[in-house]
Design a protein around this motif. Structure first.
Motif, PDB file in Angstrom:
ATOM      1  N   PRO A  39     -10.393  -1.013  -3.618  1.00 19.20           N
ATOM      2  CA  PRO A  39      -9.060  -1.401  -4.113  1.00 19.20           C
ATOM      3  C   PRO A  39      -8.359  -2.459  -3.245  1.00 19.20           C
ATOM      4  O   PRO A  39      -7.818  -3.426  -3.780  1.00 19.20           O
ATOM      5  CB  PRO A  39      -8.288  -0.072  -4.096  1.00 19.20           C
ATOM      6  N   VAL A  40      -8.386  -2.299  -1.945  1.00 19.37           N
ATOM      7  CA  VAL A  40      -7.663  -3.271  -1.096  1.00 19.37           C
ATOM      8  C   VAL A  40      -8.377  -4.625  -1.130  1.00 19.37           C
ATOM      9  O   VAL A  40      -7.747  -5.686  -1.015  1.00 19.37           O
ATOM     10  CB  VAL A  40      -7.458  -2.724   0.343  1.00 19.37           C
ATOM     11  N   ILE A  41      -9.685  -4.618  -1.320  1.00 18.34           N
ATOM     12  CA  ILE A  41     -10.440  -5.867  -1.426  1.00 18.34           C
ATOM     13  C   ILE A  41     -10.138  -6.566  -2.754  1.00 18.34           C
ATOM     14  O   ILE A  41      -9.998  -7.794  -2.809  1.00 18.34           O
ATOM     15  CB  ILE A  41     -11.943  -5.600  -1.198  1.00 18.34           C
ATOM     16  N   LEU A  42      -9.954  -5.794  -3.813  1.00 22.36           N
ATOM     17  CA  LEU A  42      -9.519  -6.395  -5.085  1.00 22.36           C
ATOM     18  C   LEU A  42      -8.142  -7.039  -4.907  1.00 22.36           C
ATOM     19  O   LEU A  42      -7.887  -8.146  -5.394  1.00 22.36           O
ATOM     20  CB  LEU A  42      -9.474  -5.332  -6.191  1.00 22.36           C
ATOM     21  N   ARG A  43      -7.270  -6.346  -4.197  1.00 19.75           N
ATOM     22  CA  ARG A  43      -5.920  -6.886  -3.976  1.00 19.75           C
ATOM     23  C   ARG A  43      -5.981  -8.197  -3.189  1.00 19.75           C
ATOM     24  O   ARG A  43      -5.205  -9.130  -3.446  1.00 19.75           O
ATOM     25  CB  ARG A  43      -5.073  -5.832  -3.255  1.00 19.75           C
ATOM     26  N   LEU A  44      -6.917  -8.300  -2.236  1.00 22.67           N
ATOM     27  CA  LEU A  44      -7.092  -9.558  -1.487  1.00 22.67           C
ATOM     28  C   LEU A  44      -7.494 -10.693  -2.443  1.00 22.67           C
ATOM     29  O   LEU A  44      -6.921 -11.790  -2.386  1.00 22.67           O
ATOM     30  CB  LEU A  44      -8.163  -9.378  -0.402  1.00 22.67           C
ATOM     31  N   ALA A  45      -8.468 -10.430  -3.318  1.00 21.42           N
ATOM     32  CA  ALA A  45      -8.929 -11.477  -4.248  1.00 21.42           C
ATOM     33  C   ALA A  45      -7.785 -11.940  -5.142  1.00 21.42           C
ATOM     34  O   ALA A  45      -7.632 -13.136  -5.419  1.00 21.42           O
ATOM     35  CB  ALA A  45     -10.091 -10.946  -5.087  1.00 21.42           C
ATOM     36  N   HIS A  74       3.167 -13.357   4.881  1.00 19.96           N
ATOM     37  CA  HIS A  74       4.065 -13.178   3.737  1.00 19.96           C
ATOM     38  C   HIS A  74       4.134 -11.686   3.397  1.00 19.96           C
ATOM     39  O   HIS A  74       3.106 -10.994   3.400  1.00 19.96           O
ATOM     40  CB  HIS A  74       3.561 -13.959   2.516  1.00 19.96           C
ATOM     41  N   GLY A  75       5.338 -11.208   3.078  1.00 21.43           N
ATOM     42  CA  GLY A  75       5.545  -9.783   2.833  1.00 21.43           C
ATOM     43  C   GLY A  75       4.548  -9.195   1.839  1.00 21.43           C
ATOM     44  O   GLY A  75       4.026  -8.094   2.039  1.00 21.43           O
ATOM     45  N   ALA A  76       4.273  -9.945   0.767  1.00 23.37           N
ATOM     46  CA  ALA A  76       3.381  -9.429  -0.284  1.00 23.37           C
ATOM     47  C   ALA A  76       1.973  -9.173   0.254  1.00 23.37           C
ATOM     48  O   ALA A  76       1.224  -8.391  -0.317  1.00 23.37           O
ATOM     49  CB  ALA A  76       3.320 -10.411  -1.450  1.00 23.37           C
ATOM     50  N   ASN A  77       1.612  -9.849   1.341  1.00 22.89           N
ATOM     51  CA  ASN A  77       0.248  -9.733   1.859  1.00 22.89           C
ATOM     52  C   ASN A  77       0.090  -8.667   2.943  1.00 22.89           C
ATOM     53  O   ASN A  77      -0.989  -8.547   3.543  1.00 22.89           O
ATOM     54  CB  ASN A  77      -0.241 -11.092   2.367  1.00 22.89           C
ATOM     55  N   ALA A  78       1.134  -7.890   3.161  1.00 25.39           N
ATOM     56  CA  ALA A  78       1.069  -6.847   4.192  1.00 25.39           C
ATOM     57  C   ALA A  78      -0.101  -5.911   3.917  1.00 25.39           C
ATOM     58  O   ALA A  78      -0.293  -5.446   2.796  1.00 25.39           O
ATOM     59  CB  ALA A  78       2.379  -6.053   4.224  1.00 25.39           C
ATOM     60  N   GLY A  79      -0.908  -5.660   4.948  1.00 24.86           N
ATOM     61  CA  GLY A  79      -2.029  -4.732   4.811  1.00 24.86           C
ATOM     62  C   GLY A  79      -3.332  -5.396   4.426  1.00 24.86           C
ATOM     63  O   GLY A  79      -4.392  -4.768   4.516  1.00 24.86           O
ATOM     64  N   LEU A  80      -3.288  -6.651   4.008  1.00 25.51           N
ATOM     65  CA  LEU A  80      -4.528  -7.279   3.535  1.00 25.51           C
ATOM     66  C   LEU A  80      -5.466  -7.701   4.664  1.00 25.51           C
ATOM     67  O   LEU A  80      -6.616  -8.071   4.414  1.00 25.51           O
ATOM     68  CB  LEU A  80      -4.225  -8.446   2.595  1.00 25.51           C
TER      69      LEU A  80
END
Ligand code: DDH
Length: 290
Positions: A39-45, A74-80
């Protein structure tokens, strides 16, 4: 002039299959979230691609600018960084692949390996420089509703149907209070790609969660699932809701539409002349790929 054979390595589909297999090998991770990094890798893509602006052609997956501290912050990218760091050993193993190709291929693998549709993909993205970074604010704000969603995804060139299909990716994964501030999974099976997001959104009773965190919904029955305000917009908006109902009823239609829209999303911002081939299916049995 005699054509000199090039010394540069020219990867073939078989080489991308090897990268794909190396990516799928890192998905299972005991003790992390629901046991998978998919899931987190999908969010990165998606965050690497979703910065595209059709008006000026900037943003998108081409230059993998989330490698640079400004965009990574950028806030939206937190955790990526979790996803980027997990893919770094694969970049070391296959140094010839660009970060943009690696991250988008990893997004394809995340969908496919969790039971989702085949996503046509092709190579050709190149690594850019810091000046290619896009300004903050191009990715959606979870606190907002349908007009914001239309602004953000309209800027990428998507229509209502495609927006609703893409948001169905929230069948996968969860929110983390130390990343976005929100908390919890959308479905009971967050490592299975399915149309459950629409079913739950339409058929469960939802209420505001009482807590100190940002405003989000919880399901009345179990209080263990969540919806963002921007998710709820998918059933609050009449035009969006029609598509949510279609996808809740017909998972194959969701898979087909998601595949098309996500494949398109992964290609945003890449100049045509950079593509090395027509899109093809990686990580699929030959019969399906034919
Ligand atoms: Fe999303 N998403 N997303 N999302 N997303 C979050 C997590 C995940 C929004 C907000 C959030 C898409 C669209 C939207 C995934 C895929 C996709 C989180 C939680 C927030 C907040 C982050 C965290 O705390 O870890 C909003 C707003 C939208 C919108 O459309 C308006 C799309 C289009 C996709 C896609 O992949 C096509 C996935 C997967 C996750 C789960 C990540 C994880 O670590 O688990």
């Amino acid at each position: 002039d005699s054509a000199k054979p090039s010394a540069a390595f020219v990867p073939t589909k078989a080489d991308y299959e090897k990268v794909y297999n190396a990516i799928t090998d890192i998905f299972d991770k005991e003790g992390y979230d629901d046991g998978s990094l998919a899931p987190v890798i999908l969010r990165l893509a998606w965050h690497a691609s979703g910065t595209y602006n059709k008006e000026d052609g900037t943003g998108g997956s081409n230059y993998a600018t989330m490698r640079f501290p400004n965009e990574a912050g950028h806030g939206a990218n937190a955790g990526l960084s979790v996803a980027r760091d997990a893919l770094e050993p694969i970049k070391k193993q296959f140094p010839w692949i660009s970060y943009g190709d690696l991250w988008t291929l990893a997004g394809v693998a995340a969908v496919q390996e969790t039971g989702g549709p085949a996503i046509p993909w092709r190579a050709g993205r190149i690594d850019g420089v810091e000046a290619h970074q896009t300004p903050d604010g191009r990715l959606p704000d979870a606190a907002q509703g349908s007009s914001h969603i239309r602004d953000i995804f309209g800027r990428m060139g998507f229509n209502d149907q495609e927006m609703v299909a893409l948001i169905g990716a929230h069948a996968l994964g969860r929110c983390h209070s130390d990343r976005s501030g929100y908390e919890g999974p959308w479905t009971f099976s967050p490592v299975t790609f399915s149309n459950e997001f629409y079913n739950l959104l339409l058929n469960d009773a939802w209420q505001w969660k009482k807590w100190k965190g940002p405003a989000q919904y919880e399901d009345k029955k179990t209080k263990s699932l969540m919806m963002l305000p921007a998710d709820m917009a998918v059933v609050q908006d009449k035009e969006f809701k029609k598509w949510a109902q279609t996808y809740a009823k017909d998972e194959q239609k969701f898979f087909d539409d998601f595949s098309k829209a996500f494949s398109t999303m992964l290609e945003l911002g890449v100049p045509k002349e950079q593509w090395k081939s027509e899109p093809y299916k990686v990580g699929q049995p030959e019969a399906a790929a034919a």
